[in-house]
Design an enzyme around this catalytic site. Structure first.
Site, PDB file in Angstrom:
ATOM      1  N   ASP A 194      15.542   6.428 -49.673  1.00  0.00           N
ATOM      2  CA  ASP A 194      16.468   6.986 -48.677  1.00  0.00           C
ATOM      3  C   ASP A 194      16.364   6.287 -47.325  1.00  0.00           C
ATOM      4  O   ASP A 194      16.502   6.917 -46.275  1.00  0.00           O
ATOM      5  CB  ASP A 194      16.223   8.491 -48.513  1.00  0.00           C
ATOM      6  CG  ASP A 194      16.405   9.234 -49.821  1.00  0.00           C
ATOM      7  OD1 ASP A 194      17.365   8.924 -50.551  1.00  0.00           O
ATOM      8  OD2 ASP A 194      15.576  10.112 -50.113  1.00  0.00           O
ATOM      9  N   ARG A 195      16.073   4.999 -47.344  1.00  0.00           N
ATOM     10  CA  ARG A 195      15.958   4.172 -46.139  1.00  0.00           C
ATOM     11  C   ARG A 195      14.810   4.591 -45.217  1.00  0.00           C
ATOM     12  O   ARG A 195      14.775   4.217 -44.043  1.00  0.00           O
ATOM     13  CB  ARG A 195      17.273   4.172 -45.340  1.00  0.00           C
ATOM     14  CG  ARG A 195      18.437   3.486 -46.064  1.00  0.00           C
ATOM     15  CD  ARG A 195      19.622   3.286 -45.142  1.00  0.00           C
ATOM     16  NE  ARG A 195      19.265   2.582 -43.910  1.00  0.00           N
ATOM     17  CZ  ARG A 195      19.102   1.264 -43.817  1.00  0.00           C
ATOM     18  NH1 ARG A 195      19.220   0.508 -44.887  1.00  0.00           N
ATOM     19  NH2 ARG A 195      18.794   0.719 -42.662  1.00  0.00           N
ATOM     20  N   MET A 196      13.881   5.371 -45.742  1.00  0.00           N
ATOM     21  CA  MET A 196      12.698   5.751 -44.957  1.00  0.00           C
ATOM     22  C   MET A 196      11.615   4.703 -45.188  1.00  0.00           C
ATOM     23  O   MET A 196      10.574   4.947 -45.812  1.00  0.00           O
ATOM     24  CB  MET A 196      12.234   7.153 -45.354  1.00  0.00           C
ATOM     25  CG  MET A 196      13.240   8.241 -45.030  1.00  0.00           C
ATOM     26  SD  MET A 196      13.567   8.352 -43.240  1.00  0.00           S
ATOM     27  CE  MET A 196      12.029   9.099 -42.695  1.00  0.00           C
TER      28      MET A 196
END
Length: 217
Positions: A194-196
């Site tokens: 999740d783009r974390m």
């Protein structure tokens, strides 16, 4: 998915996150660990890195070069000293490099000063190169400058093949040598779900002390 629409090309990242507690105190020690893991993963040419310099005009320029050595002081790579990149580095001895290890969801970025290697270091590495690569260095004296066609390059190469016999040692051209990048900032990036993403930046302090910060993805 339409591959002609880059916005639709998405790759989910999975795996364990990168924690501050798992990092080495020195960035080059951490780089050594990641480089070894990139190699063991079967990644094609893990020593390929994107080198960025600044032209005398102020325009940034990037190209892929091959890492040929590293230690606690930094990275070593070789080129033609009359090439466009070498002239840019001589005019402004600052550079950045990027190792795009996307297949193992990692990147390493380094930025710092560059310096030319000594004649002794250049001679030692040149002597270790395959004979064909040594001849190629002579044939590409005018690196980065226009050439008529491929046939002209091939003629140059064949011409140098006749200069030295198979038993003779090929000397290093005076215009060929290496640079050392002395990093002042190093970032380790690891892709997360999740783009974390996990990003840790090393900044050089006094002497060889380094401060480590986690950066927002």
């Amino acid at each position: 998915m339409d591959h002609r629409n880059p916005a639709e090309l998405r790759k989910p990242y999975t795996g364990e996150p990168l924690r501050r507690s798992s990092l080495s105190a020195h960035p080059m020690t951490q780089f050594d660990l990641w480089f070894d893991e990139a190699y063991e993963s079967g990644l094609a040419e893990p020593n390929a890195m994107v080198l960025t310099s600044v032209e005398p005009s102020g325009m940034p320029r990037a190209r892929t070069v091959l890492l040929k050595g590293y230690d606690s002081t930094g990275l070593r790579f070789f080129t033609n000293y009359t090439s466009r990149k070498a002239q840019a580095l001589d005019a402004d001895p600052r550079a950045g490099v990027l190792f795009p290890w996307h297949a193992v969801r990692r990147q390493v970025l380094m930025a710092g000063r560059v310096e030319r290697l000594s004649d002794e270091e250049n001679d030692l590495y040149f002597a270790s190169r395959p004979r064909g690569s040594q001849l190629g260095a002579w044939a590409s004296e005018r690196q980065s400058r226009p050439v008529g066609d491929r046939a002209e390059l091939d003629r140059l190469y064949r011409g140098f093949e006749t200069v030295w016999s198979e038993e003779e040692e090929i000397p290093r051209p005076s215009y060929w040598g290496g640079f050392r990048l002395l990093p002042e900032e190093v970032e380790f990036w690891q892709g997360g779900a999740d783009r974390m993403h996990d990003r840790f930046r090393y900044l050089r302090g006094k002497g060889d002390d380094w401060e480590i910060d986690r950066l927002s993805p």
